[in-house]
Design a protein around this motif. Sequence first.
Motif, PDB file in Angstrom:
ATOM      1  N   LEU A  63       0.067  -1.970  14.040  1.00 45.70           N
ATOM      2  CA  LEU A  63       1.357  -2.559  13.691  1.00 45.70           C
ATOM      3  C   LEU A  63       2.427  -2.058  14.656  1.00 45.70           C
ATOM      4  CD1 LEU A  63       1.178  -2.042   9.829  1.00 45.70           C
ATOM      5  CD2 LEU A  63       1.004  -4.227  11.033  1.00 45.70           C
ATOM      6  N   LEU A  64       3.161  -2.982  15.246  1.00 46.55           N
ATOM      7  CA  LEU A  64       4.233  -2.641  16.185  1.00 46.55           C
ATOM      8  C   LEU A  64       5.513  -3.335  15.746  1.00 46.55           C
ATOM      9  CD1 LEU A  64       2.281  -3.158  19.540  1.00 46.55           C
ATOM     10  CD2 LEU A  64       2.733  -0.996  18.383  1.00 46.55           C
ATOM     11  N   ASP A  65       6.644  -2.614  15.851  1.00 46.59           N
ATOM     12  CA  ASP A  65       7.914  -3.252  15.522  1.00 46.59           C
ATOM     13  C   ASP A  65       8.388  -4.090  16.706  1.00 46.59           C
ATOM     14  OD1 ASP A  65       9.152  -1.550  17.385  1.00 46.59           O
ATOM     15  OD2 ASP A  65      10.071  -0.283  15.849  1.00 46.59           O
ATOM     16  N   SER A  66       9.587  -4.655  16.615  1.00 43.10           N
ATOM     17  CA  SER A  66      10.087  -5.549  17.666  1.00 43.10           C
ATOM     18  C   SER A  66      10.301  -4.841  19.003  1.00 43.10           C
ATOM     19  CB  SER A  66      11.383  -6.218  17.218  1.00 43.10           C
ATOM     20  OG  SER A  66      12.366  -5.232  16.936  1.00 43.10           O
ATOM     21  N   ASN A  67      10.358  -3.502  18.981  1.00 46.21           N
ATOM     22  CA  ASN A  67      10.505  -2.722  20.222  1.00 46.21           C
ATOM     23  C   ASN A  67       9.177  -2.182  20.733  1.00 46.21           C
ATOM     24  OD1 ASN A  67      13.381  -2.966  20.337  1.00 46.21           O
ATOM     25  ND2 ASN A  67      13.497  -1.449  18.684  1.00 46.21           N
ATOM     26  N   GLY A  68       8.079  -2.584  20.088  1.00 51.96           N
ATOM     27  CA  GLY A  68       6.759  -2.117  20.518  1.00 51.96           C
ATOM     28  C   GLY A  68       6.408  -0.731  20.014  1.00 51.96           C
ATOM     29  N   ILE A  69       7.132  -0.221  19.031  1.00 50.30           N
ATOM     30  CA  ILE A  69       6.889   1.115  18.485  1.00 50.30           C
ATOM     31  C   ILE A  69       5.956   0.990  17.280  1.00 50.30           C
ATOM     32  CG2 ILE A  69       7.992   3.151  17.479  1.00 50.30           C
ATOM     33  CD1 ILE A  69       9.706   2.859  19.825  1.00 50.30           C
ATOM     34  N   PRO A  70       4.878   1.782  17.252  1.00 48.52           N
ATOM     35  CA  PRO A  70       3.954   1.729  16.108  1.00 48.52           C
ATOM     36  C   PRO A  70       4.643   2.192  14.820  1.00 48.52           C
ATOM     37  CG  PRO A  70       3.033   3.038  17.905  1.00 48.52           C
ATOM     38  CD  PRO A  70       4.434   2.721  18.268  1.00 48.52           C
ATOM     39  N   TYR A  71       4.243   1.622  13.713  1.00 47.96           N
ATOM     40  CA  TYR A  71       4.760   2.038  12.426  1.00 47.96           C
ATOM     41  C   TYR A  71       3.674   1.897  11.365  1.00 47.96           C
ATOM     42  CZ  TYR A  71       5.237  -2.905  11.106  1.00 47.96           C
ATOM     43  OH  TYR A  71       4.981  -4.222  10.809  1.00 47.96           O
ATOM     44  N   ARG A  72       3.961   2.451  10.191  1.00 49.87           N
ATOM     45  CA  ARG A  72       3.033   2.381   9.069  1.00 49.87           C
ATOM     46  C   ARG A  72       3.718   1.656   7.921  1.00 49.87           C
ATOM     47  NH1 ARG A  72      -1.317   5.651   9.820  1.00 49.87           N
ATOM     48  NH2 ARG A  72      -1.901   5.566   7.641  1.00 49.87           N
ATOM     49  N   GLU A  73       2.928   1.020   7.068  1.00 53.10           N
ATOM     50  CA  GLU A  73       3.463   0.371   5.885  1.00 53.10           C
ATOM     51  C   GLU A  73       2.489   0.545   4.734  1.00 53.10           C
ATOM     52  OE1 GLU A  73       3.980  -3.733   6.995  1.00 53.10           O
ATOM     53  OE2 GLU A  73       1.874  -4.197   6.637  1.00 53.10           O
ATOM     54  N   GLU A  74       2.996   0.354   3.521  1.00 54.67           N
ATOM     55  CA  GLU A  74       2.123   0.455   2.354  1.00 54.67           C
ATOM     56  C   GLU A  74       1.088  -0.658   2.398  1.00 54.67           C
ATOM     57  OE1 GLU A  74       4.430   0.539  -1.212  1.00 54.67           O
ATOM     58  OE2 GLU A  74       5.274   2.499  -0.750  1.00 54.67           O
ATOM     59  N   HIS A  75      -0.043  -0.396   1.783  1.00 52.70           N
ATOM     60  CA  HIS A  75      -1.120  -1.389   1.740  1.00 52.70           C
ATOM     61  C   HIS A  75      -0.670  -2.630   0.972  1.00 52.70           C
ATOM     62  CE1 HIS A  75      -4.108   1.304   3.444  1.00 52.70           C
ATOM     63  NE2 HIS A  75      -3.568   2.257   2.706  1.00 52.70           N
ATOM     64  N   LYS A  76      -1.009  -3.796   1.506  1.00 49.44           N
ATOM     65  CA  LYS A  76      -0.642  -5.062   0.871  1.00 49.44           C
ATOM     66  C   LYS A  76      -1.849  -5.921   0.531  1.00 49.44           C
ATOM     67  CE  LYS A  76       3.677  -5.370   3.444  1.00 49.44           C
ATOM     68  NZ  LYS A  76       4.423  -6.137   4.432  1.00 49.44           N
ATOM     69  N   TYR A  77      -3.023  -5.563   1.086  1.00 47.20           N
ATOM     70  CA  TYR A  77      -4.194  -6.422   0.941  1.00 47.20           C
ATOM     71  C   TYR A  77      -5.393  -5.624   0.459  1.00 47.20           C
ATOM     72  CZ  TYR A  77      -1.249  -9.332   3.864  1.00 47.20           C
ATOM     73  OH  TYR A  77      -0.192 -10.043   4.354  1.00 47.20           O
ATOM     74  N   TRP A  78      -6.214  -6.268  -0.367  1.00 45.95           N
ATOM     75  CA  TRP A  78      -7.487  -5.690  -0.775  1.00 45.95           C
ATOM     76  C   TRP A  78      -8.438  -5.743   0.417  1.00 45.95           C
ATOM     77  CZ3 TRP A  78      -7.732  -3.157  -5.173  1.00 45.95           C
ATOM     78  CH2 TRP A  78      -6.833  -3.471  -6.185  1.00 45.95           C
ATOM     79  N   PRO A  79      -9.446  -4.865   0.446  1.00 43.69           N
ATOM     80  CA  PRO A  79     -10.420  -4.901   1.543  1.00 43.69           C
ATOM     81  C   PRO A  79     -11.034  -6.296   1.746  1.00 43.69           C
ATOM     82  CG  PRO A  79     -10.701  -2.886   0.317  1.00 43.69           C
ATOM     83  CD  PRO A  79      -9.692  -3.721  -0.441  1.00 43.69           C
ATOM     84  N   SER A  80     -11.268  -7.029   0.676  1.00 41.12           N
ATOM     85  CA  SER A  80     -11.847  -8.378   0.796  1.00 41.12           C
ATOM     86  C   SER A  80     -10.882  -9.356   1.477  1.00 41.12           C
ATOM     87  CB  SER A  80     -12.240  -8.910  -0.579  1.00 41.12           C
ATOM     88  OG  SER A  80     -11.092  -9.017  -1.406  1.00 41.12           O
ATOM     89  N   GLN A  81      -9.606  -8.996   1.557  1.00 40.49           N
ATOM     90  CA  GLN A  81      -8.598  -9.828   2.211  1.00 40.49           C
ATOM     91  C   GLN A  81      -8.251  -9.304   3.604  1.00 40.49           C
ATOM     92  OE1 GLN A  81      -5.705  -9.120  -0.910  1.00 40.49           O
ATOM     93  NE2 GLN A  81      -5.857 -11.258  -1.573  1.00 40.49           N
ATOM     94  N   GLY A  82      -9.037  -8.368   4.104  1.00 37.82           N
ATOM     95  CA  GLY A  82      -8.775  -7.781   5.421  1.00 37.82           C
ATOM     96  C   GLY A  82      -8.063  -6.455   5.367  1.00 37.82           C
ATOM     97  N   GLY A  83      -7.772  -5.974   4.160  1.00 36.45           N
ATOM     98  CA  GLY A  83      -7.115  -4.681   4.013  1.00 36.45           C
ATOM     99  C   GLY A  83      -8.089  -3.532   4.227  1.00 36.45           C
ATOM    100  N   GLU A  84      -7.542  -2.369   4.311  1.00 35.68           N
ATOM    101  CA  GLU A  84      -8.322  -1.161   4.590  1.00 35.68           C
ATOM    102  C   GLU A  84      -9.008  -0.640   3.325  1.00 35.68           C
ATOM    103  OE1 GLU A  84      -7.238   3.266   6.283  1.00 35.68           O
ATOM    104  OE2 GLU A  84      -5.903   1.606   6.717  1.00 35.68           O
TER     105      GLU A  84
END
Length: 133
Positions: A63-84
């Motif tokens: 995940l990269l913000d608009s300046n190309g800086i990596p960031y983290r976010e809370e999980h939004k997807y189940w593993p079956s939906q491509g989540g971790e």
Amino acid sequence: GKNLLLTDENLGERFVGALRDAINDEEWDVTVIVLYRRIHYWLHSWYNQIHKTTNLDTKGNILLDSNGIPYREEHKYWPSQGGEHIPEFSDFYREFTKYWKTLPDLINHHRSVEYYNVYKEKFNNVLVFNMHQ
């Protein structure tokens, strides 16, 4: 007098050499304070910190913000939906400690002990503060 307070969980081995080089002992009286947290609390906190958020999108891209800086976010997807997939704590613990065969191995990799040892090599006055007292 001059005072400087630095606090971060990541001021370990890579940081201490740069800090030592930047400090003039004739101008500064340095006291390093390492916070001690019981290992069973620390491991649980470390597990949560690592697995509460992700730095990957559903396609496995960082995940990269608009300046190309990596960031983290809370999980939004189940593993079956491509989540971790988040491992159970016992699986995390086994993986985290798999190379440490004895209790002293585990103790020496406790961040508080590790940081104390690293700073003690470079600075004369290193104290440990037990957060449980």
